[in-house]
Scaffold this motif. Structure first.
Motif, PDB file in Angstrom:
ATOM      1  N   VAL A 334      12.887   2.336  63.589  1.00  0.00           N
ATOM      2  CA  VAL A 334      11.441   2.156  63.419  1.00  0.00           C
ATOM      3  C   VAL A 334      10.822   1.346  64.562  1.00  0.00           C
ATOM      4  CG1 VAL A 334       9.680   1.097  61.941  1.00  0.00           C
ATOM      5  CG2 VAL A 334      11.581   2.359  60.910  1.00  0.00           C
ATOM      6  N   LEU A 335      11.549   0.330  65.041  1.00  0.00           N
ATOM      7  CA  LEU A 335      10.972  -0.620  65.991  1.00  0.00           C
ATOM      8  C   LEU A 335      11.382  -0.385  67.437  1.00  0.00           C
ATOM      9  CD1 LEU A 335      11.601  -3.853  63.873  1.00  0.00           C
ATOM     10  CD2 LEU A 335       9.544  -2.429  63.912  1.00  0.00           C
ATOM     11  N   ALA A 336      12.071   0.712  67.701  1.00  0.00           N
ATOM     12  CA  ALA A 336      12.621   0.957  69.045  1.00  0.00           C
ATOM     13  C   ALA A 336      11.559   0.921  70.138  1.00  0.00           C
ATOM     14  CB  ALA A 336      13.357   2.296  69.063  1.00  0.00           C
ATOM     15  N   SER A 337      10.349   1.375  69.842  1.00  0.00           N
ATOM     16  CA  SER A 337       9.313   1.457  70.871  1.00  0.00           C
ATOM     17  C   SER A 337       8.212   0.413  70.707  1.00  0.00           C
ATOM     18  CB  SER A 337       8.688   2.867  70.860  1.00  0.00           C
ATOM     19  OG  SER A 337       8.119   3.154  69.588  1.00  0.00           O
ATOM     20  N   VAL A 338       8.432  -0.567  69.835  1.00  0.00           N
ATOM     21  CA  VAL A 338       7.411  -1.596  69.614  1.00  0.00           C
ATOM     22  C   VAL A 338       7.457  -2.621  70.738  1.00  0.00           C
ATOM     23  CG1 VAL A 338       6.616  -3.436  68.078  1.00  0.00           C
ATOM     24  CG2 VAL A 338       7.462  -1.285  67.116  1.00  0.00           C
ATOM     25  N   ARG A 339       6.328  -2.871  71.356  1.00  0.00           N
ATOM     26  CA  ARG A 339       6.249  -3.819  72.469  1.00  0.00           C
ATOM     27  C   ARG A 339       6.512  -5.240  71.983  1.00  0.00           C
ATOM     28  NH1 ARG A 339       0.632  -4.059  75.492  1.00  0.00           N
ATOM     29  NH2 ARG A 339       0.122  -5.079  73.505  1.00  0.00           N
ATOM     30  N   GLY A 340       7.275  -6.006  72.762  1.00  0.00           N
ATOM     31  CA  GLY A 340       7.572  -7.392  72.417  1.00  0.00           C
ATOM     32  C   GLY A 340       8.862  -7.566  71.649  1.00  0.00           C
ATOM     33  N   ILE A 341       9.528  -6.442  71.327  1.00  0.00           N
ATOM     34  CA  ILE A 341      10.816  -6.496  70.621  1.00  0.00           C
ATOM     35  C   ILE A 341      11.894  -5.949  71.540  1.00  0.00           C
ATOM     36  CG2 ILE A 341      12.150  -5.662  68.649  1.00  0.00           C
ATOM     37  CD1 ILE A 341       9.590  -5.473  67.059  1.00  0.00           C
ATOM     38  N   SER A 342      12.944  -6.725  71.764  1.00  0.00           N
ATOM     39  CA  SER A 342      14.049  -6.278  72.615  1.00  0.00           C
ATOM     40  C   SER A 342      15.246  -5.896  71.750  1.00  0.00           C
ATOM     41  CB  SER A 342      14.450  -7.382  73.598  1.00  0.00           C
ATOM     42  OG  SER A 342      15.166  -8.409  72.931  1.00  0.00           O
ATOM     43  N   MET A 343      16.018  -4.940  72.232  1.00  0.00           N
ATOM     44  CA  MET A 343      17.239  -4.521  71.546  1.00  0.00           C
ATOM     45  C   MET A 343      18.366  -4.427  72.565  1.00  0.00           C
ATOM     46  SD  MET A 343      16.055  -1.754  68.683  1.00  0.00           S
ATOM     47  CE  MET A 343      14.717  -2.154  67.519  1.00  0.00           C
ATOM     48  N   THR A 344      19.376  -5.275  72.396  1.00  0.00           N
ATOM     49  CA  THR A 344      20.540  -5.273  73.275  1.00  0.00           C
ATOM     50  C   THR A 344      21.722  -4.699  72.510  1.00  0.00           C
ATOM     51  OG1 THR A 344      19.728  -7.273  74.392  1.00  0.00           O
ATOM     52  CG2 THR A 344      22.044  -6.674  74.731  1.00  0.00           C
ATOM     53  N   ARG A 345      22.318  -3.667  73.073  1.00  0.00           N
ATOM     54  CA  ARG A 345      23.446  -3.010  72.408  1.00  0.00           C
ATOM     55  C   ARG A 345      24.726  -3.309  73.169  1.00  0.00           C
ATOM     56  NH1 ARG A 345      21.682   0.546  68.533  1.00  0.00           N
ATOM     57  NH2 ARG A 345      19.444   1.057  68.609  1.00  0.00           N
ATOM     58  N   PHE A 346      25.680  -3.912  72.461  1.00  0.00           N
ATOM     59  CA  PHE A 346      26.976  -4.241  73.038  1.00  0.00           C
ATOM     60  C   PHE A 346      27.983  -3.139  72.689  1.00  0.00           C
ATOM     61  CE2 PHE A 346      24.762  -8.220  72.304  1.00  0.00           C
ATOM     62  CZ  PHE A 346      24.965  -8.921  73.482  1.00  0.00           C
ATOM     63  N   ASN A 347      29.071  -3.075  73.460  1.00  0.00           N
ATOM     64  CA  ASN A 347      30.130  -2.113  73.170  1.00  0.00           C
ATOM     65  C   ASN A 347      31.490  -2.787  73.305  1.00  0.00           C
ATOM     66  OD1 ASN A 347      30.893  -2.023  76.014  1.00  0.00           O
ATOM     67  ND2 ASN A 347      29.080  -0.748  76.317  1.00  0.00           N
ATOM     68  N   TYR A 348      32.549  -1.999  73.189  1.00  0.00           N
ATOM     69  CA  TYR A 348      33.898  -2.574  73.179  1.00  0.00           C
ATOM     70  C   TYR A 348      34.243  -3.284  74.480  1.00  0.00           C
ATOM     71  CZ  TYR A 348      35.600   1.248  76.141  1.00  0.00           C
ATOM     72  OH  TYR A 348      35.813   2.107  77.181  1.00  0.00           O
TER      73      TYR A 348
END
Length: 371
Positions: A334-348
């Motif tokens: 829902v929030l993937a494109s909301v300005r001011g919200i960051s999403m950092t995805r980590f992996n193995y």
């Protein structure tokens, strides 16, 4: 084969054809427009892969570690060169040495990363013996040579200095400092919670916030904590232990105890957040994959003026009943494109634990993707 020297460090580069193994002549290399570039650690010769269709660029670096100390060199190499073999298993390089003279052969970026790694590890031997764990932690940073990470961020806390390892951790900290709401998503052992607590302590120390609020869903107890013994803090304590451990290591036990008494550091189960507005606070929601859609929306709307929120979680470790959707996975959509919200995805690759943990995470992720 070209050779060069800078500050006592020799560099060699040749272009090999996999089928013949022949090295191009100097004249042929000149005709193919080799780029010469002076890097921060010395002279580096770089060939554009597009110029050599079907060829493999091999970089050979020779250097000397000073001072020539037998004890430190033995610590660096490990018993029966176990540390060097560990490095070779993680980076596409071959390491040879005679005393303090080292030679590294491999791909250009990998040899550069390996040379820096050996230099860092040799500095560590000045004050202590190298352990396998220490080599592994340094490898976590060196193994990100493909990401070309240049910036260095250090978070200073009263007890320790914290340096993020790798592109994702650096980006995570930068995002937390730049945005009011941040998601850290990925497997266990990637530093999501640890770095969030470090940023919270740093913000409190700089008077950027007035308090730290630690929140976690107690899904194992069904959010109904009344039957557990003790007061609210004692009921929720077991679920917040990872956050406490990080605080103790960064601030010390006595300091954390005093801040808890003054409610500068506050702990709360997620169910107790309803109806509140948190101003000038640094709020951490840990294990957010165990929130429902309604709980996640309720938490996200608690953010007040001058506050920063960090939401951490691992979508592969959801403990909710099967019919319940995770609030974390729903919020990410829902929030993937909301300005001011960051999403950092980590992996193995970001896992900073035993090397097996990263491989286990990767194996499970592959099986999950197949289904």
């Amino acid at each position: 084969m070209y050779t060069g020297q800078f500050c006592g460090i020799n560099y060699f580069i040749g272009v090999f054809y996999p089928e013949s193994g022949d090295v191009l002549s100097n004249r042929a290399i000149e005709q193919l427009d080799i780029l010469w570039q002076v890097a921060d650690v010395g002279t580096q010769f770089i060939a554009r892969p597009a110029d050599f269709e079907g060829s493999l660029v091999v970089d050979v670096r020779q250097f000397i570690l000073e001072p020539n100390d037998a004890r430190r060199l033995a610590s660096l190499c490990g018993r029966q060169d176990t540390h060097l073999r560990l490095i070779e298993s993680r980076l596409p390089v071959t390491i040879r040495n005679r005393g303090n003279q080292f030679e590294i052969e491999g791909e250009g970026d990998a040899t550069k990363a390996c040379a820096r790694l050996l230099d860092q590890l040799y500095r560590e031997t000045r004050d202590s013996e190298l352990s396998d764990d220490m080599v592994h932690l340094h490898l976590q940073e060196a193994s990100t040579y493909q990401d070309n990470v240049q910036d260095t961020i250090v978070i200073e806390t009263p007890k320790i200095k914290i340096k993020p390892r790798g592109k994702n951790q650096i980006g995570y900290i930068d995002a937390i400092r730049s945005n009011d709401m941040n998601f850290g998503i990925g497997p266990a052992g990637t530093g999501k919670t640890w770095l969030a607590v470090a940023c919270a302590v740093d913000a409190l120390r700089r008077d950027q916030v007035e308090r730290i609020v630690l929140v976690r869903p107690a899904v194992e107890a069904g959010e109904r904590l009344g039957f557990l013994p003790g007061d609210l803090a004692q009921k929720i304590d077991p679920y917040l232990r990872p956050l406490y451990d990080a605080l103790y290591e960064m601030l010390g036990f006595d300091k954390v105890t005093k801040l808890l008494e003054r409610q500068v550091i506050e702990i709360a189960p997620l169910a107790y957040m309803r109806g509140r507005t948190l101003n000038h606070s640094f709020i951490i929601l840990d294990e957010s994959q165990n929130t429902t859609r309604e709980q996640m929306k309720m938490f996200l709307t608690r953010l007040g003026f001058g506050s920063t929120a960090v939401i951490t979680g691992d979508p592969s470790q959801i403990d909710l009943p099967r019919k319940s959707d995770s609030g974390l996975t729903h919020a990410c959509r829902v929030l993937a494109s909301v300005r001011g919200i960051s999403m950092t995805r980590f992996n193995y690759k970001d896992v900073i634990r035993h090397p097996l943990v990263g491989r286990i995470v990767d194996a499970y992720d592959k099986v999950q993707d197949e289904h």
